[in-house]
Structure formats: C-alpha cells, structure tokens
Design an enzyme around this catalytic site. Structure first.
Site, PDB file in Angstrom:
ATOM      1  N   HIS A 143       0.821  -1.227   0.000  1.00 14.13           N
ATOM      2  CA  HIS A 143       0.000   0.000   0.000  1.00 14.13           C
ATOM      3  C   HIS A 143       0.850   1.270   0.000  1.00 14.13           C
ATOM      4  CE1 HIS A 143      -3.579  -2.353   0.429  1.00 14.13           C
ATOM      5  NE2 HIS A 143      -3.261  -2.807   1.618  1.00 14.13           N
ATOM      6  N   ASP A 179      -2.564 -10.772  -2.221  1.00 10.21           N
ATOM      7  CA  ASP A 179      -3.136 -10.327  -0.948  1.00 10.21           C
ATOM      8  C   ASP A 179      -4.654 -10.128  -1.098  1.00 10.21           C
ATOM      9  OD1 ASP A 179      -1.740  -8.640   1.612  1.00 10.21           O
ATOM     10  OD2 ASP A 179      -3.765  -7.968   1.098  1.00 10.21           O
ATOM     11  N   HIS A 181      -6.213  -7.619  -0.242  1.00 12.74           N
ATOM     12  CA  HIS A 181      -6.434  -6.207  -0.586  1.00 12.74           C
ATOM     13  C   HIS A 181      -5.707  -5.847  -1.892  1.00 12.74           C
ATOM     14  CE1 HIS A 181      -6.783  -6.543   3.853  1.00 12.74           C
ATOM     15  NE2 HIS A 181      -7.776  -5.695   3.687  1.00 12.74           N
ATOM     16  N   ASP A 268      -4.010 -12.711   4.178  1.00  9.20           N
ATOM     17  CA  ASP A 268      -5.258 -12.252   4.798  1.00  9.20           C
ATOM     18  C   ASP A 268      -6.493 -12.674   4.001  1.00  9.20           C
ATOM     19  OD1 ASP A 268      -4.469 -10.522   2.777  1.00  9.20           O
ATOM     20  OD2 ASP A 268      -4.448  -8.724   4.030  1.00  9.20           O
TER      21      ASP A 268
HETATM   22 ZN    ZN Z   1      -4.052  -7.228   2.878  1.00 12.23          ZN
END
Ligand code: ZN
Length: 403
Positions: A143, A179, A181, A268
């Site tokens: 990120h 991931d 995200h 995750d």
């Molecule tokens: Zn993540």
C-alpha cells in the site's frame, strides 16, 4: 529434520531468505493488527521444520536501505517526512503518516527501510546470480505509494526490487499480488510504465479497503495493459480464487514474457483472517505459491522473489502460510498433511495462550472448474473474470472469449 521435506527430483534453485530479529522492530503500537509476532512465529516454524537447513538455502541479514535507493520509487519529500516522523516519533499527518492505520513511532524509518533493504538485497542476489529464488516474508508493503504511506505500509520493498532489477540489469519484471487487498501502492508507482506489469487479485474494492483495483484500471497513457486487476467478490473461496487465477494470469504472463517474477503473498485471504471476507485455505496459499514457481520456471529460468504482506490471524494462519511459501519457493514444498511440530505448538500455547492447528494445511479440497470448461455470465465470480479479460486481453492481442 530434512526428512520431513519433500525429496527433490531435480537440482534445487539457490534460494536466499531474508531474516534478522531486528525486523521485529517494525511495530506500530501494542494494539496494532500488524503485529511482528507473526514474523517471529513464521521464522520459528521454518526452523522447526528444517526449511532453512537445506544446502541450497541461505539466510541473509538485511541492512537499512539508503535514501538514494528509496528514491528510485519514493519522492525525496516523502522520504524526508518519514525521517522527521521517525526522529520525533510523533503524529504528523504528512504523506499518509500518523493516521490510525499507519501511526508513526520512533524508528519507523529504520524499521521500514530494513524491510525494503531485505527485498532489495534479494534483487541484488538474483542480479549477481548468487540466488535464483528469494523470499522476504517480512516484505510485501504494497500500500506504500510514491509519496504516501497507507494501510500499515511505509516503503514499497517489492517496487524497490523491481526498479533495481530493471535499472541495473535491464530486466523486465512482472509483479503478482495475491493479498486480499488491492496492491494499490505498487500499481500507482508503475501505472504509467509500460515496462513493468502489475497484476493484483483481491477482494473487490466495492467491499474492502483500499476501494480501488477495478478491472478498468489498466495502466496510464502509453502503458495500457500494464496494470491488471482481478477483483473477486466477497465470499470467494479456494475454487473461485484458483479458477480466476488460471483464467487470467498465465495467459497475460505469457504475452508479457517477463524475465523475473516478484510476488506478494499476503495471507489475509484466509477464511480465519479478521480483515477480509475471502475464504481461502492454507492449501490454496500453498498451491498458488507452487503455481507462481511453475510460471517462473516456464518463463523466467526460475527467477522469482516472493514476499509476505497482509495477514492478521497471527498465530493460526500466518506462520503456516508463509512457511509453506518459503518451502515452495526454495523448491522443497512441504508434503500435504504434514503435522505442525509439537514443540512449536507448545511454544505458542505457553507464550501467547493460543491453541494452533495440528497440521500445516487445512485438508481442503482444491478441485475447481477450469475456464476452458465454460463460464456462467450469471455467476458473480465469472462476471469478475470476464470483466478483467474484456479489459486486458485485447490490449495484449488476445481474445477475451476464446483465448
Ligand atoms: Zn491485505
């Protein structure tokens, strides 16, 4: 201990694994979900299973990436802001620092620059030929964008490795982010860059942070097709995730013809993880790692750097997932159904009061329907895959319906 590792039938690739207990100093505060205990327990589990013991595996201690190296992906103003926050250890709202997600702490610069140096060092090892495979399970800070921290990430270690391989060796890298995200920071850093292909598979931004990563984000002017996003619906499990991976990623990689794969394996997406609504198993994480390795063997003479990423079920999921990743990347995948060593389970119980699973995988059924067998336009997962194929395949000279 090595007897527990699957015996190899061919020469294993020289593999460099990043580890130093100083990596545990990347710690925001006592209640932050990105708890370095997940790294400590991964390293301990790798050791218990002998994953580091093979002759072709070497451990490497990272230094601290210097500002010139960081400036290959981050702005000088941003790096200076991280230094300021690091010295004062106090909240500043500059550049995404000092938020609830990414609070500042004394030493945040060194902590983040050590993680960055780890993945950068793997790029140097691949460039020199010292290693063919590299693993930094403390890395994967996807990120972090050019001038902004976000989502627990400060410096983008994978992007640093990609820039090094490219500027020092003229190497053409593909980034694959698995991931839960969206890998928004890495995508942003390379969005206008036709030489770096970024692929992210994640839970749709409609229902999950950071709210980006839609199929129509395909790359900036002159770099159309260099960003690929597969946004799977919430609730997707093993069969859907594997089906989507196979329906898009191998074809795009073969069209791009990378020299090296840099991948992010945030775990995750596991069904026990509190931060996403995906329902993957450890078995799927293991298979995805093996598939990335197969693609590296097919297209890149084996060259592959794997990082960690998100993962917040810190006792029950992360150590098993990233031990599987480390073993798979080193060419010595752990056999299915392997028991978690009792000594490790006892340590986690006595130190953290948590009972952990007894096996290294979840005994999941990984069968899935291949895309070639047909698709259902009424199905949410299939619709997501079709959207990505329609956006991306024509930009790579492929037919979204028949290739
Ligand atoms: Zn993540």
């Amino acid at each position: 201990m090595l007897a527990r590792v699957t015996q190899l039938t061919r020469t294993p690739p020289p593999t460099s694994v990043v580890w130093d207990s100083a990596l545990l100093n990347y710690r925001f505060n006592a209640t932050h979900p990105m708890d370095p205990v997940r790294l400590e327990l991964t390293e301990r589990l790798c050791r218990e299973l002998g994953v580091f013991d093979a002759e072709h595996v070497s451990l490497t201690v990272p230094g601290i990436a210097d500002d010139d190296a960081l400036a290959t992906v981050h702005s000088r103003e941003y790096i200076a802001a991280v230094h300021r926050a690091s010295e004062a250890g106090k909240a500043s709202t500059d550049h995404g620092l000092g938020t609830e997600d990414t609070p500042v702490f004394e030493g945040i610069h060194r902590g983040a620059a050590r993680i960055a140096a780890g993945t950068l060092g793997l790029a140097e090892a691949l460039a020199s030929g010292a290693a063919v495979r590299g693993v930094n399970f403390a890395g994967g800070m996807h990120h972090a964008s050019r001038a902004k921290a976000g989502g627990f990430c400060v410096y983008n270690d994978a992007a640093l490795a990609i820039q090094h391989l490219r500027h020092r060796c003229g190497v053409h890298a593909v980034y694959i982010d698995l991931d839960a995200h969206h890998g928004d920071g890495t995508q942003q850093i390379f969005y206008d860059d036709a030489d770096v292909l970024t692929i992210s598979m994640h839970q749709s931004g409609v229902s999950l942070f950071p709210g980006t990563g839609f199929p129509n984000e395909t790359g900036g002017p002159g770099a159309e097709g260099s960003a690929v996003n597969i946004a799977v619906p919430e609730g997707t499990g093993d069969a859907g995730f594997l089906r989507a991976f196979e329906a898009v990623i191998p074809a795009v990689l073969r069209a791009f013809e990378p020299d090296v794969i840099v991948s992010q394996h945030g775990c995750d997406s596991h069904t026990l993880d509190p931060m996403s609504d995906l329902h993957l198993s450890i078995d799927a994480h293991r298979l995805l790692a093996l598939r990335v390795g197969e693609l590296a063997d097919e297209l890149c003479d084996g060259r592959w750097i794997a990082t960690g990423g998100g993962g917040y079920a810190i006792h029950t999921v992360v150590p098993r997932s990233w031990t599987q990743l480390t073993a798979a990347a080193s060419g010595a995948a752990l056999p299915k159904g392997l028991a978690v060593p009792g000594a490790w389970r006892d340590y986690v119980r006595s130190t953290y009061g948590v009972d952990t699973p007894e096996t290294m995988d979840d005994g999941a059924d990984l069968r899935f329907r291949s895309w070639e067998a047909g698709y259902d336009p009424e199905d949410d997962l299939d619709r997501a895959v079709i959207q990505t194929r329609r956006e991306i395949f024509p930009l790579w000279g492929m037919d979204p319906w028949f290739d």
